[in-house]
Write an enzyme that holds these catalytic residues in place. Structure first.
Site, short mmCIF file in Angstrom:
data_model
loop_
_atom_site.label_atom_id
_atom_site.label_comp_id
_atom_site.label_asym_id
_atom_site.label_seq_id
_atom_site.Cartn_x
_atom_site.Cartn_y
_atom_site.Cartn_z
N ASP A 22 82.12 70.96 122.02
CA ASP A 22 83.44 70.41 121.81
C ASP A 22 83.92 69.91 123.17
OD1 ASP A 22 85.99 69.91 120.56
OD2 ASP A 22 86.71 71.73 121.54
N ASP A 24 87.91 69.11 124.18
CA ASP A 24 89.20 69.66 124.59
C ASP A 24 89.18 71.18 124.60
OD1 ASP A 24 90.57 67.19 124.87
OD2 ASP A 24 90.80 67.06 122.70
N ASP A 33 94.75 65.07 124.86
CA ASP A 33 95.92 64.44 124.24
C ASP A 33 97.21 64.89 124.91
OD1 ASP A 33 94.32 63.07 122.46
OD2 ASP A 33 94.49 64.58 120.88
N ASP A 113 87.12 65.80 118.38
CA ASP A 113 88.18 65.05 117.70
C ASP A 113 89.09 64.34 118.70
OD1 ASP A 113 89.54 64.03 115.57
OD2 ASP A 113 90.58 65.87 115.01
N ASP A 195 86.00 75.96 120.73
CA ASP A 195 87.18 76.81 120.90
C ASP A 195 88.12 76.77 119.72
OD1 ASP A 195 89.86 75.05 121.63
OD2 ASP A 195 88.00 74.01 122.03
#
Length: 257
Positions: A22, A24, A33, A113, A195
Site C-alpha cells: 500500500d 498512504d 491526500d 487508492d 495499514d
C-alpha cells in the site's frame, strides 16, 4: 573458440516472491491526500467540501478537492513540492535497501487508492521508483488548464470495497497474468504490506504460505486480528511498527531456501 556454457543460455531467474505495498501510511507516514491540502493558501479545506464526502466514494470526493485546489490557483509545482516533503514511514527506506539487494528474488508492486501522480512523484524523489514492476492506482494527470484530473481505477462488483477499487480483484488478476507470463510458475509466496481497512480484502486472497504485514494498531491490524480469531484469514499475520520488522521476517524466509 570455446563452446558457450549452459549458463549462457539459461533463462533469467524469475523472482520467487511477490511483495505488494500500500502507499498512504505504509510507504509514506501520512496520507498523500492530506499532504496535498497543505499546498492550499490556507492549508485546509473549507467545511462544505470536507463534509461533502460520502462513505465508499472517496475517489469522487478527491476529484472535487482537486477541482477546488485548481480554482484556488494551486500549481503543479506546489503539488509536486507537497509530495516531496512527505516523510517515509520509519524503516521503509531500509526495507527498500534490503529488497534492492535481492531483486532477483523479490518482485515489487504498489496497490493503492491514491493516484499515479502522487505515487510516481514520491517514489522518484525517494530514488526507489525503479524497484517497482507495477503501480496499481487511480489515474491522475494535469490537463491543459493546469488542473490535476483524477479518475477511478476500475469498476467492480465487490460489496466490501470502495466503488473505484477492489484490491483483491487487482491482486488476483495480477497473479493470474504473471503466472502465464512465467510459463505457468506461480510465486512461491506473496507478501502484502498495508495499514488500512481497504487492505483487508486483498489479504483474504492470500494462502497459508503467504504473509499479511499489517501496520501495528492501524485498521488493517485490528480487523485482521478479529478475522484470524474467527479463522477467516489463511495467511500468516505479522504486525510491524518499522520497516525493520519486515526486513527481519524476510531474512528468516530467505534463510529457509
Amino acid at each position: 573458440m570455446t563452446a558457450p556454457s549452459r549458463q549462457d543460455h539459461a533463462a533469467p531467474q524469475q523472482p520467487r516472491f511477490l511483495v505488494l505495498f500500500d502507499f498512504d501510511e505504509t510507504i509514506i507516514n501520512e496520507s498523500s491526500d492530506d499532504a496535498v491540502v497543505r499546498a492550499l493558501p490556507g492549508q485546509r479545506l473549507p467545511d462544505w467540501l470536507r463534509n461533502s464526502y460520502r462513505e465508499g466514494h472517496y475517489n469522487e470526493h478527491m476529484q472535487k478537492v482537486l477541482v477546488y485546489m485548481a480554482e484556488q490557483g494551486v500549481s503543479e509545482d506546489s503539488i509536486h513540492s507537497a509530495m516531496e516533503k512527505i516523510p517515509p514511514t520509519p524503516g521503509l527506506v531500509n526495507l527498500f535497501h534490503y529488497l534492492q539487494g535481492y531483486q532477483q528474488d523479490f518482485e515489487l508492486a504498489v496497490v493503492s487508492d491514491a493516484n499515479t501522480y502522487f505515487i510516481e512523484t514520491w517514489l522518484e524523489c525517494a530514488g526507489v521508483r525503479h524497484l517497482f514492476t507495477k503501480i496499481f492506482t487511480n489515474p491522475a494527470s494535469f490537463d491543459a488548464t493546469g488542473r490535476l484530473v483524477l479518475l477511478p481505477y476500475h469498476s467492480h462488483s465487490c460489496p466490501c470495497c470502495p466503488d473505484n477499487m477492489c484490491k483483491q480483484v487487482i491482486l488476483r488478476d495480477y497473479l493470474t497474468g504473471r503466472q502465464k507470463e512465467r510459463g505457468g510458475a506461480p510465486f512461491q509466496r506473496v507478501f502484502y504490506i498495508g495499514d488500512g481497512a481497504n487492505d483487508i480484502c486483498p489479504s483474504l486472497a492470500l494462502g497459508p504460505r503467504d504473509t499479511a504485514f499489517p501496520r501495528t494498531d492501524f485498521p488493517m491490524h485490528r480487523l485482521l486480528l478479529e478475522m484470524s480469531q474467527a479463522a477467516k484469514s489463511k495467511a500468516n499475520i505479522v504486525p510491524w511498527v518499522s520497516g525493520e520488522d519486515i526486513v527481519d521476517s524476510l531474512k528468516k524466509i530467505m534463510e529457509e531456501r
